[in-house]
Each structure stands twice: as structure tokens, then as C-alpha cells.
Design an enzyme around this catalytic site. Structure first.
Site, PDB file in Angstrom:
ATOM      1  N   ASN A   5     -29.847  11.947  47.401  1.00 32.94           N
ATOM      2  CA  ASN A   5     -29.243  10.622  47.269  1.00 32.94           C
ATOM      3  C   ASN A   5     -28.075  10.627  46.306  1.00 32.94           C
ATOM      4  O   ASN A   5     -27.134   9.848  46.463  1.00 32.94           O
ATOM      5  CB  ASN A   5     -30.291   9.622  46.777  1.00 32.94           C
ATOM      6  CG  ASN A   5     -29.693   8.291  46.374  1.00 32.94           C
ATOM      7  OD1 ASN A   5     -29.219   7.545  47.220  1.00 32.94           O
ATOM      8  ND2 ASN A   5     -29.705   7.989  45.076  1.00 32.94           N
TER       9      ASN A   5
ATOM     10  N   ARG B 265     -28.539   0.508  48.055  1.00 28.07           N
ATOM     11  CA  ARG B 265     -28.168   1.705  48.809  1.00 28.07           C
ATOM     12  C   ARG B 265     -26.765   2.210  48.526  1.00 28.07           C
ATOM     13  O   ARG B 265     -26.447   3.360  48.860  1.00 28.07           O
ATOM     14  CB  ARG B 265     -28.322   1.430  50.302  1.00 28.07           C
ATOM     15  CG  ARG B 265     -29.795   1.336  50.718  1.00 28.07           C
ATOM     16  CD  ARG B 265     -29.963   0.663  52.042  1.00 28.07           C
ATOM     17  NE  ARG B 265     -31.342   0.780  52.525  1.00 28.07           N
ATOM     18  CZ  ARG B 265     -31.887  -0.016  53.446  1.00 28.07           C
ATOM     19  NH1 ARG B 265     -31.159  -0.995  53.958  1.00 28.07           N
ATOM     20  NH2 ARG B 265     -33.123   0.152  53.840  1.00 28.07           N
TER      21      ARG B 265
ATOM     22  N   ASP C 220     -23.753   8.270  43.035  1.00 24.07           N
ATOM     23  CA  ASP C 220     -24.396   7.979  44.311  1.00 24.07           C
ATOM     24  C   ASP C 220     -23.577   8.529  45.475  1.00 24.07           C
ATOM     25  O   ASP C 220     -22.454   8.087  45.725  1.00 24.07           O
ATOM     26  CB  ASP C 220     -24.578   6.467  44.460  1.00 24.07           C
ATOM     27  CG  ASP C 220     -25.530   6.106  45.576  1.00 24.07           C
ATOM     28  OD1 ASP C 220     -26.732   6.358  45.408  1.00 24.07           O
ATOM     29  OD2 ASP C 220     -25.071   5.593  46.604  1.00 24.07           O
TER      30      ASP C 220
ATOM     31  N   ARG D 140     -39.861  16.477  50.944  1.00 22.39           N
ATOM     32  CA  ARG D 140     -40.028  15.165  50.335  1.00 22.39           C
ATOM     33  C   ARG D 140     -38.621  14.703  49.956  1.00 22.39           C
ATOM     34  O   ARG D 140     -37.951  15.343  49.151  1.00 22.39           O
ATOM     35  CB  ARG D 140     -40.892  15.219  49.087  1.00 22.39           C
ATOM     36  CG  ARG D 140     -40.926  13.871  48.349  1.00 22.39           C
ATOM     37  CD  ARG D 140     -41.150  14.060  46.869  1.00 22.39           C
ATOM     38  NE  ARG D 140     -41.163  12.785  46.157  1.00 22.39           N
ATOM     39  CZ  ARG D 140     -40.213  12.367  45.330  1.00 22.39           C
ATOM     40  NH1 ARG D 140     -39.150  13.109  45.084  1.00 22.39           N
ATOM     41  NH2 ARG D 140     -40.326  11.208  44.719  1.00 22.39           N
TER      42      ARG D 140
ATOM     43  N   ASP E 216     -36.322  12.534  48.011  1.00 27.47           N
ATOM     44  CA  ASP E 216     -36.333  11.705  46.813  1.00 27.47           C
ATOM     45  C   ASP E 216     -35.434  10.481  46.989  1.00 27.47           C
ATOM     46  O   ASP E 216     -34.373  10.564  47.618  1.00 27.47           O
ATOM     47  CB  ASP E 216     -35.840  12.555  45.634  1.00 27.47           C
ATOM     48  CG  ASP E 216     -35.804  11.788  44.336  1.00 27.47           C
ATOM     49  OD1 ASP E 216     -36.886  11.447  43.829  1.00 27.47           O
ATOM     50  OD2 ASP E 216     -34.693  11.508  43.844  1.00 27.47           O
TER      51      ASP E 216
ATOM     52  N   HIS F 156     -32.828   4.297  48.587  1.00 26.59           N
ATOM     53  CA  HIS F 156     -31.455   4.158  48.107  1.00 26.59           C
ATOM     54  C   HIS F 156     -30.450   4.751  49.098  1.00 26.59           C
ATOM     55  O   HIS F 156     -29.266   4.868  48.790  1.00 26.59           O
ATOM     56  CB  HIS F 156     -31.325   4.801  46.731  1.00 26.59           C
ATOM     57  CG  HIS F 156     -32.180   4.129  45.704  1.00 26.59           C
ATOM     58  ND1 HIS F 156     -31.793   2.980  45.065  1.00 26.59           N
ATOM     59  CD2 HIS F 156     -33.423   4.408  45.252  1.00 26.59           C
ATOM     60  CE1 HIS F 156     -32.751   2.589  44.242  1.00 26.59           C
ATOM     61  NE2 HIS F 156     -33.750   3.443  44.342  1.00 26.59           N
TER      62      HIS F 156
ATOM     63  N   GLU G 238     -40.128  11.170  52.728  1.00 29.78           N
ATOM     64  CA  GLU G 238     -39.174  10.329  52.017  1.00 29.78           C
ATOM     65  C   GLU G 238     -39.819   9.748  50.780  1.00 29.78           C
ATOM     66  O   GLU G 238     -41.000   9.488  50.765  1.00 29.78           O
ATOM     67  CB  GLU G 238     -38.712   9.169  52.901  1.00 29.78           C
ATOM     68  CG  GLU G 238     -37.960   9.593  54.121  1.00 29.78           C
ATOM     69  CD  GLU G 238     -37.575   8.412  54.963  1.00 29.78           C
ATOM     70  OE1 GLU G 238     -37.415   7.308  54.432  1.00 29.78           O
ATOM     71  OE2 GLU G 238     -37.439   8.611  56.164  1.00 29.78           O
TER      72      GLU G 238
ATOM     73  N   ARG H 140     -52.282  14.052  49.897  1.00 32.30           N
ATOM     74  CA  ARG H 140     -51.673  14.949  48.908  1.00 32.30           C
ATOM     75  C   ARG H 140     -52.416  14.785  47.588  1.00 32.30           C
ATOM     76  O   ARG H 140     -52.667  13.663  47.143  1.00 32.30           O
ATOM     77  CB  ARG H 140     -50.191  14.605  48.719  1.00 32.30           C
ATOM     78  CG  ARG H 140     -49.465  15.515  47.721  1.00 32.30           C
ATOM     79  CD  ARG H 140     -48.009  15.094  47.555  1.00 32.30           C
ATOM     80  NE  ARG H 140     -47.893  13.787  46.925  1.00 32.30           N
ATOM     81  CZ  ARG H 140     -46.822  13.000  47.037  1.00 32.30           C
ATOM     82  NH1 ARG H 140     -45.806  13.366  47.782  1.00 32.30           N
ATOM     83  NH2 ARG H 140     -46.784  11.838  46.413  1.00 32.30           N
TER      84      ARG H 140
END
Length: 514
Positions: free
Chosen positions: A118, A175, A184, A212, A214, A218, A250, A354
Site C-alpha cells: 500500500n 484509500r 501512499d 497476506r 497489509d 487503504h 488481505e 491461523r
């Protein structure tokens, strides 16, 4: 102090939704938080593979900022401030990473990478303070190790005065603006998407089974779908079936009332981490709710469909007070409740599971906040990560907690593998906090979280015989090392869990029969 608070979700790297974890070994993955690659490889071979774990979530493998800021020296969250996609970290270099993936795959344990895509770094204007020695300039948004320049970030799309997210009720801010000052990335451009795909495809080529992702909320879900739709299929036919796509997790935090973004926006891409799961179980086991209400836990509690969810009791964020759940989250610090909730999770037919594997840190509370929540993994005087040691009973030393090596947890991993494919049946409760249920004719679990003993004859749904309780011990040849349960021809057995026992759980399954 600038702090990264990674968020959590499960996404799929495919043009069509992808929920398959590409696992051949089981139904449970473990997050070996901040472990070295060489130690993970050995753990796959010596423990995880033999114990039926499906996979490992590893810490971010790409180059990041080295943080030395007053008393804050090499915190865990520095790994969430990338400066390039070179595979060099405190956990090891690229060769060590490749070796880990191969050795784990060889014993049926898949590797899932924590991918920080991100954003890049924030708060360190320039320098070479990176784990691989790359130069960067956060203020100028210059990352020659990728390369990225100021043209590759979302500043022009963010319309807040500070450039940071100021209103979580505004999806555009969430976002397009900076998360706690982190530069960003604009995943709406072909160039940025291409660089991220190069990074992920390299890992896929080494045999990584999934990701995964992160801080997923966003990023725009449409951008993510385009980006991951062009990722490679798994190229290694030894380990993966033809046409397999890498699973992507995600990352989302909790969804607070009034927020503009919902986890449902991402479900079409694959599994999503269901943060409410651990929060609700924490509330129940801590006494803010009663266990009797868990008989429809999951969709009946307003959570997403079980086939879309990845679930957990705690993760590296909320065990430090970040994100969903607050002080209701159960961690290793309340071990009896933690083991009870984990046993319930691994026995309950909802989501893909998990388990967390942590290291210890001394908490320092001030104004309701743990001021030591930044502390990184056990290390030597040069900040090199120290490997876990192993005690005679298999538990860890050298500052590592290793919840996955607790008997009450790793034996329940086998329970979940044995019970896979069955649903819950024959629920029983005492109208309070004593519960029991079957998983088809494969397993039976009972929990006592009341202040008085559980002494009941209950339906176990198992064939007649003597079974070893896998919580207090296990099966060793022709005998049990802990409690045993005698099941009659009608499937019923006398079940006893007293308040004086170390664990408030009893579990038996088809493989624990003498």
C-alpha cells in the site's frame, strides 16, 4: 513517535476469486512473527510438517527502514516501512528466503508472505538506514531501489490539508491519503501495479503459496483485482496443482460504525480476515458474554460467510492493543482462556484458521496504553535476531513464546485436520458457560468456563472405545499420557472438567482412540 499499525484481510491473486490455500498438509497456518528464515525452515522440517500444520505466515521479506529513534531501537513495525522490494531483512537474505520456501514446501508446509504494497516509508526524510543499504528520500518520495519517484504516489488524489487520512467516513481519504504519514502508492497506475507484480511474481516463482496483503482497506479493490489478476500461476508443479493461483490474505482492521469501507467489498477477491471472530470470543471467555450463545457462532453473529473468512484469536497488532477488540483480545498473557478459545476455534467449523506464535516483551502501561508495544524480537547487542531455543517439553526459550508449540494448541491442530469435512452437531450447554459439541463422528469437544465443575454424561458421537484427551495429554502407544474417556455403544461418555484443572477443555477425536 511514528508508528505503523498494519491492518488485515485475505485477498486472492487471480482474475477469479481464489480461496484455495494451496495446502496439502492440513487446515491451520501459523504466524511465526519475526522469525529468521533459517529457523522457519528448520521448524517446518522438525515440528510443523510432522504436526500437520498447513503453512506459515512470515514477516515482510523486502527491504525496509532501520529505525533508531531515541529509546525506540529496531521496533517490529519498521518492517512495515518499505524502501525497496529487494529480499534482504533481519530474517535473512534472498538465498536464505529461497532455501526456507523450498525446505518448507518439501515437507508440505506452505509459505504465505506478509506483503506491504500500500505504501513505502514515512518519517525518515532521507538516508541509507535500510536493511539492505539502499538509499531513499522519504520527503522527496524517492526510492531508487524500486525505482519509485514522486509521480508514483497518491498526493494529487488526496484532498486533506495534512495529506493524511483525517476522516475514516470518507472512502477517498482512506484509500488515497497517507496512513500515519506513510507515502501512499498509487496502485491505479500501470507502472506501480507492474512493480508490485514483479515483486510478487518473484516470490511466486520461488514457491510462495500466497500473501497476506497489509493495509488492504487503504487500496481500491478494483485496483487490487487488476493488479493480482496478472500475477503468475504457481509455476512449481512439484508442489502445486496445475493452474493453481497463490492465495492472498488481505489485511483489514476492525470496521467501526460510520466507516465508509466494508470488508464485503473485498470478499469477491477471496478470503477476508474476520477480526470480529477473536473479539467476540475474547468477550465471551472473559465473561462479558456466555458461552451458551456460541452455538451458532459465525454467520449467526453477523460475520461473513465461513467460506470467505480467515479467523484467529489474536494477531501481531491486536495483541498489542491496536485494532479491533481492545482489552477483550485474548493473548498468551491469559494462557488458560487463550488455550480454551483456541481449542474452540480449531474445533468449530467456521473459516480457515491461523494461530499466533509470539515473542515476549515487558509491558509498560501509561494512560491505558502499553508504551512498550513497539519492542522488536529477541536480539543480541547488534540487533541480530536470536533464534528460539527449545526446552525438554518442546516449548521455546530465548524470549520466544511459541504458542504453536503448546500441547493444548498443536494437538488441536490434529483435531481440526481429522474433523475437516464435517459440521457441528449435538450441541449441549448448561445454560451458562459449560458447552460441548460433536464434529460429525470424528471429534468431540467440551469446555468449562464456569466457576463450578462440569460433571455430565454427554453424547460424543464417536464409536465405542477408550479415547485419550488431547488437551491434558495425548496418545502414547497403547496408553494415554493425560485423561482418558470411555465411550459406550450409544456414543455417550462421562465427561469431567473441574475448576482445579490447568485447562478448562477436553477434546477427543478419531485418531486419539486407543
Amino acid at each position: 513517535m511514528l508508528r505503523v499499525v498494519p491492518l488485515v484481510v485475505l485477498l486472492a491473486a487471480a482474475t477469479q476469486a481464489q480461496w484455495d490455500p494451496n495446502s496439502s498438509n492440513g487446515q491451520v497456518i501459523v504466524h511465526l512473527f519475526e522469525w529468521k528464515w533459517s529457523d522457519i525452515a528448520a521448524e517446518c522440517e522438525n515440528f510443523l510438517g510432522p504436526r500437520g500444520f498447513a503453512g506459515v505466515q512470515v514477516s515482510p521479506p523486502n527491504e525496509y527502514v532501520e529505525v533508531y529513534q531515541g529509546d525506540v531501537q529496531r521496533p517490529w513495525w519498521e518492517r512495515y516501512q518499505p524502501v525497496s522490494y529487494k529480499l534482504v531483512t533481519r530474517s535473512g537474505d534472498e538465498n536464505a528466503f529461497k532455501d526456507m520456501v523450498t525446505r518448507c514446501n518439501n515437507v508440505g508446509v506452505r509459505i504465505y508472505v506478509d506483503a506491504v504494497i500500500n505504501h513505502m516509508s514515512g518519517g525518515w526524510p532521507l538516508g541509507t538506514g535500510a536493511s539492505g543499504g539502499s538509499s531513499f528520500d522519504s520527503g522527496a518520495q524517492s526510492y531508487p531501489g524500486v525505482p519509485y519517484s514522486a509521480f508514483d504516489f497518491n498526493d494529487g488524489n488526496c484532498h486533506t490539508g495534512s495529506g493524511n487520512i483525517e476522516n475514516y467516513g470518507d472512502a477517498n481519504q482512506v484509500r488515497n491519503c497517507k496512513l500515519v504519514g506513510l507515502n501512499d502508492l498509487n496502485q491505479g497506475t500501470d507502472y506501480v501495479r507492474g512493480k508490485i507484480r514483479e515483486f510478487m511474481n518473484k516470490l511466486i516463482g520461488y514457491g510462495v503459496a500466497g500473501f497476506r496483503i497489509d493495509a488492504s482497506k487503504h487500496m481500491w479493490p478494483g485496483d487490487m483485482k487488476v493488479m493480482f489478476g496478472k500475477c503468475f500461476q504457481q509455476s512449481n508443479r512439484i508442489f502445486f496443482k496445475a493452474g493453481a493461483r497463490p492465495l492472498s490474505q488481505e489485511g483489514f482492521s476492525q470496521f467501526i460504525g460510520g466507516e465508509a469501507i466494508s470488508s464485503q467489498e473485498y470478499v469477491g477477491n477471496g478470503r477476508v480476515t474476520e477480526f470480529r471472530y477473536g473479539k467476540y470470543l475474547g468477550e465471551a471467555f472473559r465473561g462479558n458474554n456466555q458461552l451458551k450463545y456460541l452455538n451458532n457462532f459465525g454467520e449467526g453473529w453477523g460475520m461473513m460467510d465461513r467460506h470467505d473468512a480467515l479467523v484467529f484469536i489474536d494477531n501481531h497488532d491486536n495483541q498489542r492493543g491496536h485494532g479491533a477488540g481492545g482489552d477483550m483480545i485474548l493473548t498468551f498473557r491469559v494462557s488458560k482462556w487463550y488455550k480454551m478459545a483456541t481449542a474452540y476455534m480449531l474445533a468449530w467449523p467456521y473459516g480457515y484458521t491461523r494461530v499466533m506464535s509470539s515473542y515476549y516483551w515487558d509491558q509498560w502501561w501509561e494512560n491505558g496504553q502499553d508504551k512498550n508495544d513497539w519492542i522488536g524480537p529477541p536480539h543480541d547487542g547488534s540487533f541480530n535476531i536470536i533464534s528460539p531455543s527449545f526446552n525438554a517439553d518442546g516449548s521455546c526459550g530465548n524470549g520466544w513464546i511459541c504458542e504453536h508449540r503448546w500441547r493444548q494448541i498443536y494437538n488441536m491442530v490434529e483435531f481440526r485436520n481429522v474433523a475437516h469435512g464435517t459440521d457441528m452437531n449435538d450441541w449441549w450447554d448448561n445454560g451458562s458457560n459449560q458447552i460441548a459439541f460433536c464434529r460429525g463422528n470424528k471429534g468431540f469437544l467440551a469446555i468449562n468456563n464456569d466457576g463450578w465443575d462440569l460433571k455430565e454424561t454427554l453424547q460424543t458421537c464417536l464409536p465405542a472405545g477408550t479415547y485419550c484427551d488431547v488437551i491434558s495429554g495425548g496418545k502414547d502407544g497403547g496408553s494415554c499420557t493425560g485423561k482418558s474417556v470411555t465411550v459406550g455403544g450409544d456414543g455417550k461418555a462421562y465427561i469431567e472438567i473441574t475448576t482445579m484443572e490447568d485447562d478448562g477443555v477436553l477434546a477427543i477425536h478419531a485418531n486419539s482412540k486407543l
